[in-house]
Design an enzyme around this catalytic site. Structure first.
Site, short mmCIF file in Angstrom:
data_model
loop_
_atom_site.label_atom_id
_atom_site.label_comp_id
_atom_site.label_asym_id
_atom_site.label_seq_id
_atom_site.Cartn_x
_atom_site.Cartn_y
_atom_site.Cartn_z
N ASP A 160 -5.09 -6.16 6.56
CA ASP A 160 -6.35 -5.71 5.99
C ASP A 160 -7.25 -6.91 5.69
O ASP A 160 -8.40 -7.00 6.13
CB ASP A 160 -6.04 -4.92 4.71
CG ASP A 160 -7.25 -4.17 4.17
OD1 ASP A 160 -8.29 -4.17 4.82
OD2 ASP A 160 -7.13 -3.59 3.07
N TYR A 165 0.82 -1.21 0.00
CA TYR A 165 0.00 0.00 0.00
C TYR A 165 0.85 1.27 0.00
O TYR A 165 0.35 2.36 0.24
CB TYR A 165 -0.95 0.02 1.21
CG TYR A 165 -2.06 -1.00 1.17
CD1 TYR A 165 -2.33 -1.74 0.02
CD2 TYR A 165 -2.87 -1.22 2.28
CE1 TYR A 165 -3.36 -2.68 0.00
CE2 TYR A 165 -3.90 -2.15 2.27
CZ TYR A 165 -4.14 -2.87 1.12
OH TYR A 165 -5.16 -3.78 1.11
N ASP A 195 -1.29 -17.49 4.80
CA ASP A 195 -2.32 -18.31 4.15
C ASP A 195 -2.79 -19.43 5.10
O ASP A 195 -3.98 -19.70 5.23
CB ASP A 195 -1.85 -18.86 2.80
CG ASP A 195 -0.45 -19.45 2.83
OD1 ASP A 195 0.23 -19.34 3.87
OD2 ASP A 195 -0.03 -20.03 1.81
N ASP A 198 -10.48 -8.58 8.02
CA ASP A 198 -11.82 -8.65 7.42
C ASP A 198 -12.35 -10.09 7.47
O ASP A 198 -13.55 -10.31 7.68
CB ASP A 198 -11.80 -8.16 5.97
CG ASP A 198 -12.02 -6.66 5.85
OD1 ASP A 198 -11.66 -5.94 6.80
OD2 ASP A 198 -12.55 -6.21 4.82
N LYS A 220 4.59 -14.05 5.13
CA LYS A 220 4.77 -15.00 4.03
C LYS A 220 6.24 -14.92 3.61
O LYS A 220 6.57 -14.71 2.44
CB LYS A 220 3.80 -14.62 2.90
CG LYS A 220 3.71 -15.63 1.79
CD LYS A 220 2.77 -16.77 2.06
CE LYS A 220 2.82 -17.74 0.91
NZ LYS A 220 2.14 -19.00 1.12
MG MG Z 1 -10.30 -3.21 4.41
#
Ligand code: MG
Ligand code: NAI
Length: 323
Positions: A220, A120, A196, A224, A164
């Site tokens: 993120d 990001y 993962d 979620d 990872k």
């Molecule tokens: Mg989000």
């Protein structure tokens, strides 16, 4: 000492749930002064700017900010606001509550998400019609800052590092090594999980995990995922913490489908306000808010998203009555 609190309701149900959370804060009578400012779609339509300069400056100077949500302009509002408070970590608890339908009612997790870099960081290029690239950024300094926060957050109980590094050896390797070595210096236990594998394991048995530190994108997505396990977007709070100031906001958006009807669930924003109290060292008041929200969720009244027929005001008043 009086604390300056910036209040930015934004659009949609932000205009309903943020005033509800301010009512809860005012009922506790902390030494806060509240200053309200505008951001989002409505102010953009009016002035051409989704985040007016004075709103940015207010968040950048206040001790803490309570934000609601912005609509289509969300990215133009929330990213600069997180920068205004110089936030390096996004704290995202995902906890199931008795009385609320959840896929995994035993879930009680906190994600500590690196908030400034990774994929990001904004280094994307379109090289040709066929090829687009992205540069992933990891710094030792940002990883260290997250790790130091994690060590303070958990005391000696320890935390999990999700990464990872088996594939992204340099970037996640640096992240993992830095976070693990800071924890070791501080005598804080850590364990590691590949991100993962974490996704599968947390669905099968969320009680295996407690506090999870992760790079930006992983935090993120995985938080979620955990939000899905606890069953209610209307219940998830978050905190963006910086060195000098912080911004607190519900995870949900403006909920245009129910906005303006007075039925939005104020719980996520009120729990965010409890995190704000905790941040400003009002620990007892924060605990009282958590307890009042929890017993209201368990016993009602409840808003329609949780199967009830109460209004935002009914729920807010029930929480205030229990304080
Ligand atoms: Mg989000
Ligand atoms: P949303 O979170 O606004 O709504 C998703 C669903 O959850 C809707 O059915 C809504 O009614 C329900 N919901 C959300 N919060 C609720 C609450 N407190 N009480 C009861 N029900 C609730 O997400 P959506 O629909 O994807 O986005 C709507 C707008 O919000 C978009 O314009 C989006 O850009 C913006 N948004 C802004 C965010 C921010 O400012 N941080 C975050 C997410 C979305």
């Amino acid at each position: 000492m009086t604390h300056e609190i910036a209040v930015i309701p934004g659009d949609g149900i932000g205009q309903e749930v943020v005033p509800a959370a301010v009512d809860v804060l005012e009922a506790l009578d902390p030494e806060f002064t509240f200053t309200e400012a505008e951001a989002g779609d409505a102010v953009e339509t009016e002035t051409g700017e989704a985040l007016p300069e004075e709103t940015y400056e207010l968040a950048a100077s206040a001790d803490a900010t309570l934000f609601g949500a912005a609509g289509e302009t969300a990215a133009d509002v929330i990213l600069p606001l997180r920068e205004a408070v110089d936030s390096f970590v996004n704290v995202r608890p995902a906890k199931a509550y008795p009385g609320v339908d959840a896929v995994r009612p035993e879930t009680d997790l906190v994600f500590l998400r690196e908030n400034t870099e990774g994929v990001y960081a904004g280094h994307e290029d379109r090289l040709t019609k066929d090829v687009a690239t992205l540069t992933r950024v990891t710094t030792q300094s940002a990883s260290r800052q997250l790790a130091e926060f994690a060590c303070e957050y958990v005391d000696a109980d320890g935390f999990t590092i999700a990464h990872k590094a088996n594939v992204m050896r340099e970037t996640d390797g640096l992240f993992r090594d830095t976070v693990a070595s800071v924890a070791e210096e501080r005598g804080v236990a850590t364990d590691e999980v590949l991100m993962d594998a974490f996704a599968t394991r947390v669905c099968l048995d969320p009680t295996q995990f407690d506090v999870v530190a992760c790079p930006n994108l992983a935090g993120d997505v995985l938080s979620d995922l955990a939000a899905g396990l606890v069953g209610g977007l209307g219940l998830l709070p978050s905190a963006n913490i910086g060195e000098q100031r912080a911004l607190f906001e519900p995870v949900h958006g403006t909920a245009p489908d129910i906005a303006g009807r007075g039925v939005a669930n104020p719980a996520a924003t009120i729990i965010s306000a409890a995190m704000l109290l905790e941040y400003l060292d009002y620990g007892e008041e924060a605990d009282a808010v958590h307890a009042a929200v929890e017993s209201t969720l368990a016993e009602g009244p409840r808003t329609p998203d949780l199967g009830g027929d109460a209004s935002t005001a009914d729920v807010t008043n029930a929480i205030i009555d229990r304080l």
